[in-house]
Write a protein that holds these residues in place. Structure first.
Motif, PDB file in Angstrom:
ATOM      1  N   GLU A  96       0.829  -1.209   0.000  1.00  0.00           N
ATOM      2  CA  GLU A  96       0.000   0.000   0.000  1.00  0.00           C
ATOM      3  C   GLU A  96       0.860   1.254   0.000  1.00  0.00           C
ATOM      4  O   GLU A  96       0.602   2.204  -0.751  1.00  0.00           O
ATOM      5  CB  GLU A  96      -0.937  -0.008   1.208  1.00  0.00           C
ATOM      6  N   ALA A  99       2.558   1.711  -3.378  1.00  0.00           N
ATOM      7  CA  ALA A  99       1.575   2.185  -4.362  1.00  0.00           C
ATOM      8  C   ALA A  99       1.314   3.680  -4.172  1.00  0.00           C
ATOM      9  O   ALA A  99       1.232   4.430  -5.159  1.00  0.00           O
ATOM     10  CB  ALA A  99       0.280   1.382  -4.247  1.00  0.00           C
ATOM     11  N   CYS A 103       4.803   3.517  -7.056  1.00  0.00           N
ATOM     12  CA  CYS A 103       5.499   2.325  -7.541  1.00  0.00           C
ATOM     13  C   CYS A 103       4.554   1.373  -8.245  1.00  0.00           C
ATOM     14  O   CYS A 103       3.376   1.288  -7.914  1.00  0.00           O
ATOM     15  CB  CYS A 103       6.135   1.564  -6.370  1.00  0.00           C
ATOM     16  N   ASP A 104       5.111   0.625  -9.164  1.00  0.00           N
ATOM     17  CA  ASP A 104       4.437  -0.508  -9.772  1.00  0.00           C
ATOM     18  C   ASP A 104       4.545  -1.639  -8.749  1.00  0.00           C
ATOM     19  O   ASP A 104       5.649  -1.960  -8.299  1.00  0.00           O
ATOM     20  CB  ASP A 104       5.146  -0.869 -11.076  1.00  0.00           C
ATOM     21  N   VAL A 105       3.439  -2.233  -8.344  1.00  0.00           N
ATOM     22  CA  VAL A 105       3.437  -3.289  -7.332  1.00  0.00           C
ATOM     23  C   VAL A 105       2.914  -4.574  -7.948  1.00  0.00           C
ATOM     24  O   VAL A 105       1.799  -4.604  -8.469  1.00  0.00           O
ATOM     25  CB  VAL A 105       2.567  -2.904  -6.111  1.00  0.00           C
ATOM     26  N   ALA A 119      -4.003  -3.790  -3.406  1.00  0.00           N
ATOM     27  CA  ALA A 119      -2.974  -2.753  -3.366  1.00  0.00           C
ATOM     28  C   ALA A 119      -2.048  -2.802  -4.579  1.00  0.00           C
ATOM     29  O   ALA A 119      -1.299  -1.861  -4.823  1.00  0.00           O
ATOM     30  CB  ALA A 119      -2.145  -2.893  -2.085  1.00  0.00           C
ATOM     31  N   ALA A 120      -2.110  -3.886  -5.334  1.00  0.00           N
ATOM     32  CA  ALA A 120      -1.156  -4.124  -6.413  1.00  0.00           C
ATOM     33  C   ALA A 120      -1.616  -3.577  -7.757  1.00  0.00           C
ATOM     34  O   ALA A 120      -2.810  -3.436  -8.014  1.00  0.00           O
ATOM     35  CB  ALA A 120      -0.903  -5.625  -6.542  1.00  0.00           C
ATOM     36  N   THR A 121      -0.646  -3.311  -8.594  1.00  0.00           N
ATOM     37  CA  THR A 121      -0.883  -2.952  -9.986  1.00  0.00           C
ATOM     38  C   THR A 121      -1.188  -4.215 -10.781  1.00  0.00           C
ATOM     39  O   THR A 121      -2.029  -4.218 -11.673  1.00  0.00           O
ATOM     40  CB  THR A 121       0.383  -2.288 -10.581  1.00  0.00           C
TER      41      THR A 121
END
Length: 182
Positions: A96, A99, A103-105, A119-121
């Motif tokens: 989280e 992000a 950032c790209d997660v 929370a991720a891309t």
């Protein structure tokens, strides 16, 4: 069937459910990233650390969250966050925060609807059993999240093969980055 053969069959059954094109796309995102950071807890964290080590051998600028020499993460960076359940608090919080920083997660988890996945891309799902033994998880003879961690290790090594291929890194180049003070 022996325990070892059963474990290998379990890993094979999970690996057949993973789209290798998605694994290759994960490698492509790593190549495009400025710096790579990894995070995870417990045995999944050990898989993350082994992944970081192999990426370093392949020439990546890579860091493990929580280590004393890890720099600040920024918007051009990529975070790979691993949690079988997708609910490990420290991993979710790190994803989280990354992000929020732009950032790209990439989440590596069994659960594409988890807090970590939210929370991720990008989500790379490994549909293996976790310590929670939820209804939708595959069956395993192994305790806790062993099957997930084993499969994650193989997925990470596959990402590394693609990463090395995309960066023209062969065994000799990787070996030149291997520790020489052991």
């Amino acid at each position: 069937m022996s325990y070892m053969e059963t474990i290998l069959e379990e890993i094979k059954s999970v690996s057949q459910l993973i789209d290798e094109a998605e694994v290759k796309q994960a490698a492509q995102r790593l190549v495009a990233g400025k710096r790579i950071f990894v995070t995870g807890e417990g045995r999944s964290g050990l898989m993350a650390k082994s992944f970081a080590m192999r990426l370093m051998h392949l020439g990546a600028e890579v860091y493990v969250i929580g280590e004393t020499i890890t720099p600040a993460i920024g918007g051009d960076d990529l975070l790979v966050a691993i949690s079988g359940s997708g609910t490990t608090k420290s991993v979710v919080w790190t994803a989280e925060k990354a992000a929020e920083l732009g950032c790209d997660v990439t989440a590596v988890t069994t659960n594409p609807e988890s807090n970590l996945a939210e929370a991720a891309t990008t989500v790379l799902q490994i549909p293996a059993a976790t310590k929670y033994r939820r209804e939708n998880e595959v069956k395993t003879i192994q305790p806790l999240g062993s099957l997930f961690d084993q499969c994650a290790h193989i997925v990470f090594d596959t990402i590394c093969l693609f990463y090395g291929e995309l960066n023209d890194v062969d065994h000799a180049k990787a070996f030149s980055k291997h520790s020489n003070v052991e």
